[in-house]
Design a protein around this motif. Structure first.
Motif, mmCIF file in Angstrom:
data_model
loop_
_atom_site.group_PDB
_atom_site.id
_atom_site.type_symbol
_atom_site.label_atom_id
_atom_site.label_comp_id
_atom_site.label_asym_id
_atom_site.label_seq_id
_atom_site.Cartn_x
_atom_site.Cartn_y
_atom_site.Cartn_z
ATOM 1 N N SER A 22 44.424 12.535 -23.074
ATOM 2 C CA SER A 22 43.096 12.218 -23.597
ATOM 3 C C SER A 22 42.919 12.704 -25.023
ATOM 4 N N TRP A 23 41.737 12.450 -25.557
ATOM 5 C CA TRP A 23 41.324 12.887 -26.884
ATOM 6 C C TRP A 23 39.800 12.987 -26.846
ATOM 7 N N PRO A 24 39.186 13.820 -27.695
ATOM 8 C CA PRO A 24 37.735 14.025 -27.610
ATOM 9 C C PRO A 24 36.931 12.873 -28.219
ATOM 10 N N THR A 25 36.918 11.760 -27.520
ATOM 11 C CA THR A 25 36.115 10.585 -27.868
ATOM 12 C C THR A 25 35.171 10.306 -26.708
ATOM 13 N N PRO A 26 34.211 9.392 -26.869
ATOM 14 C CA PRO A 26 33.335 9.091 -25.725
ATOM 15 C C PRO A 26 34.087 8.702 -24.463
ATOM 16 N N ASN A 27 35.123 7.883 -24.584
ATOM 17 C CA ASN A 27 35.861 7.480 -23.394
ATOM 18 C C ASN A 27 36.630 8.646 -22.785
ATOM 19 N N GLY A 28 37.154 9.519 -23.644
ATOM 20 C CA GLY A 28 37.793 10.714 -23.111
ATOM 21 C C GLY A 28 36.798 11.632 -22.437
ATOM 22 N N HIS A 29 35.633 11.806 -23.057
ATOM 23 C CA HIS A 29 34.627 12.704 -22.490
ATOM 24 C C HIS A 29 34.136 12.247 -21.121
ATOM 25 N N LYS A 30 34.086 10.947 -20.891
ATOM 26 C CA LYS A 30 33.679 10.467 -19.559
ATOM 27 C C LYS A 30 34.513 11.141 -18.469
ATOM 28 N N VAL A 31 35.820 11.108 -18.671
ATOM 29 C CA VAL A 31 36.725 11.623 -17.644
ATOM 30 C C VAL A 31 36.689 13.144 -17.608
ATOM 31 N N HIS A 32 36.611 13.778 -18.779
ATOM 32 C CA HIS A 32 36.489 15.242 -18.796
ATOM 33 C C HIS A 32 35.249 15.688 -18.001
ATOM 34 N N ILE A 33 34.129 15.002 -18.241
ATOM 35 C CA ILE A 33 32.886 15.353 -17.552
ATOM 36 C C ILE A 33 33.021 15.138 -16.053
ATOM 37 N N ASN A 87 46.839 12.559 -29.743
ATOM 38 C CA ASN A 87 46.172 12.472 -31.046
ATOM 39 C C ASN A 87 46.222 11.032 -31.541
ATOM 40 N N ILE A 88 45.132 10.312 -31.335
ATOM 41 C CA ILE A 88 45.112 8.893 -31.702
ATOM 42 C C ILE A 88 45.118 8.697 -33.214
ATOM 43 N N GLY A 89 44.703 9.717 -33.966
ATOM 44 C CA GLY A 89 44.753 9.627 -35.412
ATOM 45 C C GLY A 89 46.161 9.783 -35.959
ATOM 46 N N ALA A 90 47.055 10.360 -35.159
ATOM 47 C CA ALA A 90 48.453 10.538 -35.553
ATOM 48 C C ALA A 90 49.361 9.496 -34.918
ATOM 49 N N GLY A 91 48.780 8.578 -34.132
ATOM 50 C CA GLY A 91 49.569 7.507 -33.523
ATOM 51 C C GLY A 91 50.248 7.871 -32.225
ATOM 52 N N GLU A 92 49.861 8.982 -31.590
ATOM 53 C CA GLU A 92 50.536 9.387 -30.352
ATOM 54 C C GLU A 92 50.268 8.438 -29.191
ATOM 55 N N GLN A 93 49.259 7.597 -29.322
ATOM 56 C CA GLN A 93 48.970 6.620 -28.269
ATOM 57 C C GLN A 93 50.026 5.522 -28.192
ATOM 58 N N LYS A 140 45.505 2.990 -25.069
ATOM 59 C CA LYS A 140 44.175 3.578 -25.221
ATOM 60 C C LYS A 140 44.056 4.806 -24.339
ATOM 61 N N ILE A 141 43.344 5.811 -24.856
ATOM 62 C CA ILE A 141 43.018 6.960 -24.015
ATOM 63 C C ILE A 141 41.680 6.678 -23.341
ATOM 64 N N PRO A 142 41.424 7.326 -22.202
ATOM 65 C CA PRO A 142 42.260 8.286 -21.485
ATOM 66 C C PRO A 142 43.114 7.589 -20.433
ATOM 67 N N ALA A 143 44.062 8.353 -19.909
ATOM 68 C CA ALA A 143 44.824 7.943 -18.735
ATOM 69 C C ALA A 143 45.094 9.212 -17.941
ATOM 70 N N ILE A 144 45.206 9.064 -16.642
ATOM 71 C CA ILE A 144 45.486 10.235 -15.809
ATOM 72 C C ILE A 144 46.726 9.986 -14.965
ATOM 73 N N VAL A 145 47.321 11.073 -14.525
ATOM 74 C CA VAL A 145 48.348 11.022 -13.491
ATOM 75 C C VAL A 145 47.941 12.035 -12.432
ATOM 76 N N ASP A 146 47.657 11.528 -11.244
ATOM 77 C CA ASP A 146 47.295 12.391 -10.120
ATOM 78 C C ASP A 146 48.535 12.562 -9.256
ATOM 79 N N PRO A 147 49.078 13.767 -9.153
ATOM 80 C CA PRO A 147 50.282 13.965 -8.336
ATOM 81 C C PRO A 147 50.036 13.777 -6.849
ATOM 82 N N ASP A 148 48.765 13.753 -6.464
ATOM 83 C CA ASP A 148 48.400 13.591 -5.050
ATOM 84 C C ASP A 148 47.576 12.323 -4.908
ATOM 85 N N GLY A 149 48.230 11.163 -5.018
ATOM 86 C CA GLY A 149 47.546 9.882 -4.921
ATOM 87 C C GLY A 149 47.108 9.565 -3.505
#
Length: 251
Positions: A26-37, A52-58, A71-80
């Protein structure tokens, strides 16, 4: 990439059964904050992995493997759901997934569930894209085009009006209870000043906004990774990565 282990005190103190830690790219954007919250509200242990979407890590292959739309965010849940790891991308889908996993913030009954989901889709299809365009043309665009600024500022005000009208009739967007529809929409409205909007013009929305802003989980969620973000307006390289030709190269 730096990693931030954000395991919540609830799980450390209760001594309850071990719960798998969800990886949040993730990254601290509105879409990232949704999932953080949402993760904070649900009390799930998670590790926030900055992209870091400003550095091209996406555009890194390891991130594209779990988020093919870069696009961020994305998650990986080890317990699907089947006990095996599961990746989920798109913030709205992640909220629905976490609601199903925890049984929280999405009603079980069909009528109430679809009332919440329609307002979640309103955010995904309207609030996010249109306010994103409003931010772009008002703040980030290299040329200030009056037509574009007027178009998206007026659309922002229209959307605020839709929300205000809804909240004149309902305590929360999805009905009587706080839900993923509220969690999804709130982060996009935190930048209301950048959207050419005066919050006091929408009293029902302001009541809702102020109530959500006071929730401890929300206050924690919007701080996740926040110290890493720098103003894009001051970073020519980041602007090129986010708004230039790099976005359209085939990966």
């Amino acid at each position: 990439m730096r990693r931030f282990a954000l395991k919540l005190p609830h799980h450390r103190e209760t001594g309850g059964p071990c719960v798998s830690t969800i990886a949040v790219h993730s990254w601290p954007t509105p879409n990232g904050h949704k999932v953080h919250i949402m993760l904070e509200e649900c009390g799930l242990p998670y590790e926030a992995i900055p992209v870091n979407i400003g550095a091209g890590e996406q555009f890194r292959p390891d991130f594209l493997a779990i988020s093919p739309n870069n696009k961020i965010p994305a998650i990986v849940d080890p317990d699907g759901p089947d006990g095996e790891p599961i990746p989920v991308f798109e913030s709205g889908a992640i909220l629905v997934y976490l609601a199903a996993k925890t049984g929280r913030f999405l009603p079980a009954g069909d009528r109430a569930k679809y009332e919440v989901l329609q307002w979640l889709m309103f955010q995904m299809g309207g609030v996010g894209p249109m306010l994103g365009q409003c931010h772009h043309f008002r703040i980030y665009a290299p040329e200030k085009i009056a037509y574009a600024i007027d178009r998206y500022t007026n659309e922002a005000k229209r959307l605020y009006g839709v929300i205000d009208k809804r909240l004149a009739q309902s305590e929360w967007l999805g009905g009587a209870e706080y839900s993923i529809a509220d969690i999804a929409t709130f982060p996009w409205l935190r930048s209301w000043q950048n959207q050419g909007v005066q919050l006091e013009d929408y009293p029902h929305l302001q009541r809702w906004f102020d109530t959500i802003a006071q929730r401890p989980a929300v206050q924690r969620g919007v701080k996740v990774l926040a110290e890493l973000r720098k103003p894009i307006t001051e970073d020519a390289k980041a602007r090129e990565i986010l708004f230039g030709a790099a976005q359209y190269q085939r990966r």
